[in-house]
Scaffold this active site. Structure first.
Site, short mmCIF file in Angstrom:
data_model
loop_
_atom_site.label_atom_id
_atom_site.label_comp_id
_atom_site.label_asym_id
_atom_site.label_seq_id
_atom_site.Cartn_x
_atom_site.Cartn_y
_atom_site.Cartn_z
CG ASP A 48 33.22 37.08 43.08
OD1 ASP A 48 32.41 36.15 42.87
OD2 ASP A 48 34.28 37.21 42.44
CB SER A 49 27.52 35.73 43.02
OG SER A 49 27.49 35.17 44.32
CG ASP A 87 34.32 34.45 45.91
OD1 ASP A 87 35.40 33.90 45.70
OD2 ASP A 87 33.36 34.45 45.11
CE LYS A 116 34.26 30.78 45.47
NZ LYS A 116 34.66 31.45 44.22
CD GLU A 118 36.42 33.46 40.05
OE1 GLU A 118 36.84 33.82 38.94
OE2 GLU A 118 35.29 33.77 40.48
CD GLU A 185 30.86 29.28 38.24
OE1 GLU A 185 31.57 29.67 39.18
OE2 GLU A 185 29.96 29.97 37.72
O1 KIV Z 1 30.54 34.11 43.78
C1 KIV Z 1 29.93 33.04 43.85
O2 KIV Z 1 28.74 32.96 44.19
C2 KIV Z 1 30.67 31.81 43.53
C3 KIV Z 1 29.89 30.55 43.43
C4 KIV Z 1 29.00 30.56 42.28
C5 KIV Z 1 30.78 29.37 43.44
O3 KIV Z 1 31.85 31.87 43.31
#
Ligand code: KIV
Length: 281
Positions: A48-49, A87, A116, A118, A185
């Site tokens: 989600d970055s 994510d 994934k 969090e 992280e």
């Molecule tokens: O969103 C992302 O890129 C991440 C990584 C930094 C682990 O969650």
């Protein structure tokens, strides 16, 4: 670079723990997914970055499911070998377990091999429901950007022995819920190493030192094309912002000067046909 051509599976990653480090990288589109896959990255995380490095938001919070699913589809069409992890964005799994399962399945239908989420012990029930639905889950503890950005900001986690033990309990809760791997992280390296030794699943570090079973970076950080934030844990393997700027500036100057397109970039009519329009042969 590993020679294996078949898709990297959950059991491949499990067998790499303690014997071969796992290379994870983010990807958000088809072209870079193709390149990263060819380069031998084991797991492509559609993070989600994307909300920050692709969409220009100040944090990962605003990213929507529809946007993530579009990025996931593109990445899945580029990668043949790498496992694709989608994510789950903020708001797509917190409200209820059924929503978490439904949205996890949407990621699989979009082309992902896993999702994934969090969170630690507080989301263990959701993780086990997703796993029971047949979807592999990667956990993510330590700094959790979706909620850290709303509370204390981006800070190193696991700095004291007590904090490290709390993180270890979260990792254990995720392991018991059935995750196949856990992102750590911005965790103090001593704490990350202790957790890595005590859990059976591979840990993937970002800013958590060399003791993890694998490492992940944001592609745009590694390539030096995202300049808004430069975390200390990032190693820039290239500085591509400058060459991209130079190339685009040359293009703009050549267009303005009438130098582009040249004859080699131009398609012509047959000379007889052009002559009918009054052009000299
Ligand atoms: O969103 C992302 O890129 C991440 C990584 C930094 C682990 O969650």
């Amino acid at each position: 670079m590993t020679q294996q051509k078949k898709k990297v599976s959950v059991s491949d990653l499990a067998s790499m723990k303690g014997s071969e480090k796992i290379a994870v990288l983010t990807a958000y589109d088809y072209s870079t997914s193709l390149i990263c896959d060819r380069a031998g990255v084991d797991v492509l995380l559609v993070g989600d970055s994307a909300g920050m490095v692709v969409l220009g938001h100040p944090s990962t919070v605003p990213v929507e499911m529809s946007e993530m699913l579009m990025f996931c589809g593109a990445v899945s069409r580029g990668a043949k070998r790498a496992m694709i992890v989608g994510d789950m964005p903020f708001g797509s799994y917190q409200p209820s377990t059924s929503m978490a399962v439904e949205n996890a399945i949407r990621f699989i239908k979009a082309g992902c091999d896993a999702v994934k989420l969090e969170g630690g012990a507080e989301i263990a029930d959701k993780v086990s429901a997703i796993v029971e639905a047949g979807v592999p889950v990667m956990g993510h503890i330590g700094l959790k950007p979706q909620t850290s950005s709303l509370w204390e900001g981006y800070k190193l986690q696991g700095r004291t022995a007590d904090a490290a033990v709390r993180l270890f309990h979260d990792a254990k809760a995720l392991e018991n819920a059935g995750v196949f791997s856990i992102v750590l992280e911005m965790v103090a390296s001593e704490a990350a190493e202790m957790i890595t030794k005590k859990v059976s699943v591979p840990t993937i570090g970002i800013g958590s030192g060399p003791g993890c079973d694998g490492q992940v970076l944001v592609l745009h950080d590694l390539l030096g094309i995202y300049e808004d934030i430069k975390p200390r844990f990032v190693k820039r393997y290239a500085e591509l912002a400058k060459p991209i700027l130079d190339a685009v500036a040359s293009y703009a100057q050549e267009v303005k000067a009438g130098k582009f397109p040249g004859d080699q970039n131009t398609f012509h009519m047959d000379a007889n046909e052009a002559a009918k329009m009054g052009r000299k042969k």
